[in-house]
Design a protein around this motif. Structure first.
Motif, short mmCIF file in Angstrom:
data_model
loop_
_atom_site.label_atom_id
_atom_site.label_comp_id
_atom_site.label_asym_id
_atom_site.label_seq_id
_atom_site.Cartn_x
_atom_site.Cartn_y
_atom_site.Cartn_z
N HIS A 138 1.22 4.32 10.36
CA HIS A 138 2.57 4.74 10.03
C HIS A 138 3.02 3.97 8.78
CE1 HIS A 138 3.68 1.00 12.21
NE2 HIS A 138 4.79 1.05 11.48
N LEU A 139 4.05 4.47 8.11
CA LEU A 139 4.47 3.90 6.81
C LEU A 139 5.83 3.23 6.95
CD1 LEU A 139 3.39 3.81 3.83
CD2 LEU A 139 5.01 5.65 3.34
N VAL A 140 5.94 2.06 6.34
CA VAL A 140 7.20 1.31 6.32
C VAL A 140 7.58 1.08 4.84
CG1 VAL A 140 8.39 -0.81 6.96
CG2 VAL A 140 6.68 0.19 8.51
N THR A 141 8.86 1.33 4.51
CA THR A 141 9.38 1.06 3.15
C THR A 141 10.02 -0.32 3.14
OG1 THR A 141 9.78 3.42 2.77
CG2 THR A 141 10.94 1.84 1.33
N ARG A 142 9.52 -1.15 2.26
CA ARG A 142 10.02 -2.52 2.21
C ARG A 142 10.58 -2.82 0.81
NH1 ARG A 142 8.73 -4.84 6.85
NH2 ARG A 142 6.84 -4.21 7.98
N ASP A 143 11.37 -3.93 0.74
CA ASP A 143 11.98 -4.36 -0.53
C ASP A 143 11.13 -5.43 -1.19
OD1 ASP A 143 14.15 -2.66 -0.25
OD2 ASP A 143 15.27 -4.11 0.95
N HIS A 144 10.86 -5.21 -2.48
CA HIS A 144 10.13 -6.21 -3.25
C HIS A 144 11.09 -7.31 -3.67
CE1 HIS A 144 7.27 -7.79 -6.20
NE2 HIS A 144 6.34 -7.05 -5.59
N ASN A 145 10.55 -8.46 -4.07
CA ASN A 145 11.42 -9.57 -4.45
C ASN A 145 12.22 -9.29 -5.73
OD1 ASN A 145 9.36 -9.69 -6.27
ND2 ASN A 145 8.59 -11.69 -5.67
N ASP A 146 11.81 -8.31 -6.51
CA ASP A 146 12.59 -7.96 -7.70
C ASP A 146 13.53 -6.79 -7.44
OD1 ASP A 146 10.83 -5.89 -7.43
OD2 ASP A 146 9.93 -6.08 -9.43
N GLY A 147 13.69 -6.40 -6.16
CA GLY A 147 14.63 -5.35 -5.80
C GLY A 147 14.02 -3.98 -5.66
N ARG A 148 12.79 -3.81 -6.11
CA ARG A 148 12.15 -2.51 -5.98
C ARG A 148 11.65 -2.30 -4.54
NH1 ARG A 148 7.64 -2.55 -10.45
NH2 ARG A 148 7.37 -4.64 -9.57
N LYS A 149 11.53 -1.04 -4.20
CA LYS A 149 11.03 -0.69 -2.87
C LYS A 149 9.58 -0.26 -2.98
CE LYS A 149 15.59 0.68 -1.12
NZ LYS A 149 15.71 -0.44 -0.21
N TYR A 150 8.77 -0.73 -2.03
CA TYR A 150 7.35 -0.38 -2.06
C TYR A 150 6.91 0.04 -0.65
CZ TYR A 150 6.39 -4.96 0.07
OH TYR A 150 6.35 -6.04 0.91
N PRO A 151 5.84 0.88 -0.60
CA PRO A 151 5.36 1.37 0.71
C PRO A 151 4.34 0.41 1.32
CG PRO A 151 4.23 2.52 -1.05
CD PRO A 151 5.18 1.58 -1.72
N GLU A 152 4.38 0.33 2.59
CA GLU A 152 3.42 -0.51 3.32
C GLU A 152 2.86 0.31 4.49
OE1 GLU A 152 4.39 -4.11 5.90
OE2 GLU A 152 3.79 -5.01 3.98
N LEU A 153 1.54 0.44 4.49
CA LEU A 153 0.85 1.20 5.54
C LEU A 153 0.50 0.25 6.69
CD1 LEU A 153 -0.11 4.17 5.87
CD2 LEU A 153 -2.36 3.40 5.05
N VAL A 154 0.91 0.58 7.88
CA VAL A 154 0.70 -0.28 9.05
C VAL A 154 -0.29 0.40 10.00
CG1 VAL A 154 1.80 -1.49 10.97
CG2 VAL A 154 3.03 -1.20 8.79
N LEU A 155 -1.30 -0.39 10.39
CA LEU A 155 -2.33 0.15 11.29
C LEU A 155 -1.80 0.23 12.71
CD1 LEU A 155 -5.29 1.08 11.56
CD2 LEU A 155 -5.89 -1.33 11.96
N ASP A 156 -1.88 1.43 13.29
CA ASP A 156 -1.43 1.63 14.67
C ASP A 156 -2.59 1.61 15.68
OD1 ASP A 156 1.05 4.04 13.60
OD2 ASP A 156 1.22 1.86 13.88
N LYS A 157 -3.74 1.98 15.23
CA LYS A 157 -4.89 2.15 16.13
C LYS A 157 -6.13 1.64 15.40
CE LYS A 157 -7.43 5.85 18.52
NZ LYS A 157 -7.53 7.32 18.73
N ALA A 158 -6.99 0.94 16.11
CA ALA A 158 -8.20 0.36 15.53
C ALA A 158 -9.07 1.46 14.92
CB ALA A 158 -8.98 -0.40 16.57
N LEU A 159 -9.71 1.07 13.81
CA LEU A 159 -10.55 2.02 13.10
C LEU A 159 -12.00 1.87 13.54
CD1 LEU A 159 -9.03 1.51 9.52
CD2 LEU A 159 -8.53 3.37 11.12
N ASP A 160 -12.74 2.95 13.38
CA ASP A 160 -14.17 2.95 13.73
C ASP A 160 -14.92 3.61 12.59
OD1 ASP A 160 -16.68 3.05 14.78
OD2 ASP A 160 -16.10 4.04 16.64
N HIS A 161 -15.69 2.75 11.88
CA HIS A 161 -16.42 3.24 10.74
C HIS A 161 -17.41 4.32 11.11
CE1 HIS A 161 -18.59 3.23 6.92
NE2 HIS A 161 -19.74 3.07 7.63
#
Length: 761
Positions: free
Chosen positions: A193-216
């Motif tokens: 799922h994706l979370v929008t966060r604030d950068h230290n200079d005021g800009r907003k950046y996307p952060e992808l958060v793992l919900d379920k373990a991956l299997d190569h």
């Protein structure tokens, strides 16, 4: 739109009336308190705001209303609106309306700076007043969010635990405030799922958060769609593909030696300049320990300005820096190993200012022509500026030391150029004033602006005669309208102020000069004697003059210019009338012993003088033998009297005399032969001097030798009667032999010219 009124431009009473007229009755007390607060604060900056991309000519405000001025007062006071720098954004109409001169792009003028403020000044010339203002450009949502890369590669180890965040690259949006990127979304999937966060200079950046373990082994890679949305209505969007590669386990991520690097770079650094080298290490071996360096989450400005060596982490300059454009850069660097793990650091780069901008000078008022004798006068009003910082932006303004002008500082960076006092066009009619603006940087840079100022003439100089008095000689019996002389006056002014006219002035009473000769008749009316050419100063005799009736007269001539007011001066003119029988100014000095009965020989000095400056003269010495019983038989035979020569000017006589000198030398040789013959054969042989009853008259009566400026000696007969009771001298002809001349007419004319040139008749 926000407006701060400058209360210094109108009185407290007008301010109070304006506030009370706009406030309800219950709020009048508040208005009075607000007025008192404004008086304490003093002069404020007027501020306006408009939307970017507004059409040219868009209305901004009415300055007359906002400044509390009367209708048309801005035009009367010569108001001007000037934006800072050379490019003007605003224009002021006669009605007081402030309009946009052109369509303004906030992103072009201010970049990502928020708020975008464009300073300007209102200049009131009469009386002089400066009002500072700011125009704020409000952003409109006219730019889409945009990812620098269409595809974002993300490598994630299959050993990553749920809840692990994975920051993604941001989207760029040239707009500011709410119109820039506000949110990110990701396409639906079962692992993230994706979370929008604030950068230290005021800009907003996307952060992808793992919900379920991956299997190569189950899914080695996947593709997700990342969407960036701004805060406009409706919002603008930009998309990028997220390519996720699921890696085998790599349990050591790269680590930098320090999380923050600080570096200072001069703005004049050349392209390719080495800025810094960042370094990270990875404890893994093999491909999992091999690192590569890249910029991470960097803006397009960083990408265009810097470059990094992917193998060494060395950062170099890719584009020239400009302190006036950007003072700081935040550069994030990512080190990735072969197993897909990465570490990050930040490089904070400060641009150091150098003195690379010369001062600028912009004139608001320039006068190129001022009248002379004016008191302290404003010549120019101008503004100086320098975009550099510190001492590099500090300026001093000066002009040449030897000029009669002063520079006065009015408000910050505004100067007024004035004259020290009244100027004199006759001393100097044009000034080249060089204004030099120098900053205090190293090296010092300067700008020079030259103003050419013309000093116009006023009529402050009266005409001046070349002489205070003139003496003119006129022969009697002259022809009417005879030119008798020219007077001249000059005027130091120019144009019509220097055009001189001449006129005869009425006589002064009582007459300040000596009385006329007792035998002279009363002086007639001046208007009947002479006239003057008003333009050239030439004097003309209006009628024939009679020496016996009027020997001399004088008058005054005035010279006036045609300026306003007209100025004048006077000169005295003396006119002397010459006798027709004495039209050359000879002076005869009588002998001291002329009456002595025992002195048969006497010596006389005859002198002729011209009227030049200085006067020149010539003289001859006459040796006179006194005889008793002198009578007509002693005189030579009378020749036909030549026709009386017309009166001529003194100059003509001198020219004729000089022309005959050379011929007289030959005549003197002939005279010598004649005298020798006269001595041998007696006076009767030549018929020069006949014998008196007492005996023959001596042949050599008088010896005349030149002792002045004449170049030769001449012989003349002078016979004086003893006991005649008169002092008259009788000048006889020169002695010439009775040789037949080649041309009798020429000889007669030559003899007459000789006699007339010396004043002998």
């Amino acid at each position: 739109m926000i407006v701060f009124l400058n209360t210094a431009s109108f009185g407290p009473r007008e301010t109070l009336e304006m506030l009370l007229s706009k406030a309800p009755a219950k709020r009048q007390v508040t208005a009075i308190l607000f007025l008192l607060l404004l008086r304490e604060v003093g002069s404020e900056t007027i501020k306006y705001s408009v939307l970017e991309e507004s059409d040219r000519g868009s209305f901004v405000a009415n300055l007359e209303k906002d400044l509390g001025l009367g209708l048309g007062e801005l035009a009367v006071r010569g108001a001007q609106v000037r934006s800072k720098g050379s490019k003007q954004h605003l224009q002021l109409e006669q009605s007081g309306n402030l309009l946009l001169r052109e369509k303004l792009d906030r992103e072009e003028l201010c970049g990502d700076t928020d708020p975008c403020l464009l300073p300007f000044q209102v200049l009131l010339k009469n009386p002089l007043q400066f009002i500072q203002g700011e125009l704020q450009l409000q952003d409109i949502n006219d730019n889409d969010p945009e990812f620098l890369e269409n595809e974002i590669l993300l490598k994630i180890s299959e050993s990553s635990r749920p809840g692990t965040p994975f920051p993604l690259k941001i989207a760029q949006d040239l707009d500011v405030g709410n119109n820039t990127v506000q949110n990110y979304t990701i396409s639906t999937n079962s692992h993230f799922h994706l979370v929008t966060r604030d950068h230290n200079d005021g800009r907003k950046y996307p952060e992808l958060v793992l919900d379920k373990a991956l299997d190569h082994e189950e899914q080695p890679e996947m593709m997700l769609t990342l969407t960036a949305l701004d805060g406009g209505s409706p919002p603008r969007t930009g998309i990028a593909q997220v390519h996720i590669m699921i890696l085998d386990i790599n349990d050591n991520a790269p680590e930098f030696g320090q999380g923050l690097y600080k570096v200072q770079v001069p703005e004049n650094s050349p392209i390719g300049f080495h800025i810094i080298t960042v370094s990270a290490r990875d404890l893994d071996a093999g491909t999992h320990g091999e690192l590569s360096y890249t910029f991470f989450q960097s803006s397009s400005q960083v990408m265009q300005t810097f470059e990094i060596n992917t193998n060494t982490g060395e950062i170099r300059l890719k584009k020239l820096l400009d302190y006036e454009e950007t003072k700081f850069y935040h550069v994030e660097v990512e080190a990735s190993d072969g197993g897909g793990l990465s570490g990050k650091c930040t490089v904070k780069l400060e641009v150091m200012d150098v003195n690379d901008n010369a001062p600028e000078l912009i004139t608001s008022l320039l006068i190129s022509d001022i009248p002379e004798n004016s008191p302290e006068t404003v010549v120019a009003i101008f503004e100086i500026s320098d975009p550099d910082s510190g001492d590099n932006g500090k300026m001093v303004c000066s002009i040449q030391n030897h000029l009669p002008f002063n520079l006065k500082s009015t408000v910050e960076n505004f100067y007024t150029l004035l004259t020290e006092g009244a100027l004199d066009r006759e001393k100097k009619s044009e000034y080249n004033i060089t204004i030099t603006v120098t900053d205090l940087g190293t090296p010092r840079l300067k700008t020079q602006h030259t103003i050419t100022l013309q000093v116009s003439d006023i009529n402050d100089n009266a005409p001046t005669f070349t002489q205070s008095s003139y003496t003119l000689f006129v022969p009697e019996n002259n022809s009417p309208a005879l030119l008798i002389g020219t007077i001249s006056a000059t005027d130091r002014d120019s144009g019509s102020n220097a055009q001189v006219t001449y006129s005869l002035l009425p006589p002064q009473h009582p007459h300040p000069h000596p009385q006329p000769h007792p035998q002279q008749q009363p002086q007639p009316d001046l208007a009947s004697l002479v006239s003057i050419n008003a333009d050239t100063g030439q004097l003309f005799a209006l009628r024939a003059l009679d020496y016996e009736a009027l020997r001399a007269f004088e008058f005054r001539v005035g010279a006036a210019d045609r300026g306003s007011p007209a100025l004048s001066s006077e000169a005295l003119v003396r006119v002397r009338v010459l006798d027709a029988n004495d039209n050359a100014p000879f002076v005869l000095y009588p002998p001291h012993n002329a009456s002595a009965p025992y002195a048969p020989r006497h010596r006389l000095l005859v002198q002729v003088r011209d009227n030049g400056e200085p006067p020149l003269s010539a003289s001859v010495t006459l040796h006179v033998l006194l005889v008793d019983g002198f009578s007509q038989p002693y005189l030579p035979a009378a020749e036909a009297a030549p026709e009386r020569a017309q009166p001529a000017s003194l100059t003509a006589h001198l020219v004729v005399a000089l022309a005959t000198v050379s011929s007289l030398f030959l005549l003197s040789l002939l005279l010598f032969v004649a005298l020798r013959l006269c001595r041998r054969s007696g006076p009767a042989a030549l018929g020069v001097c006949s014998a008196a009853p007492e005996g023959p008259f001596p042949a050599h009566l008088v010896d005349v030798s030149g002792t002045g400026t004449l170049s030769h000696s001449y012989q003349y007969e002078v016979c004086l009667t003893g006991g005649s009771g008169t002092d008259e001298f009788k000048f006889l002809k020169p002695f010439f032999p009775n040789l037949p001349p080649p041309n009798a007419a020429q000889q007669t004319e030559g003899s007459a010219m000789v006699r007339n040139s010396f004043g002998f008749h």
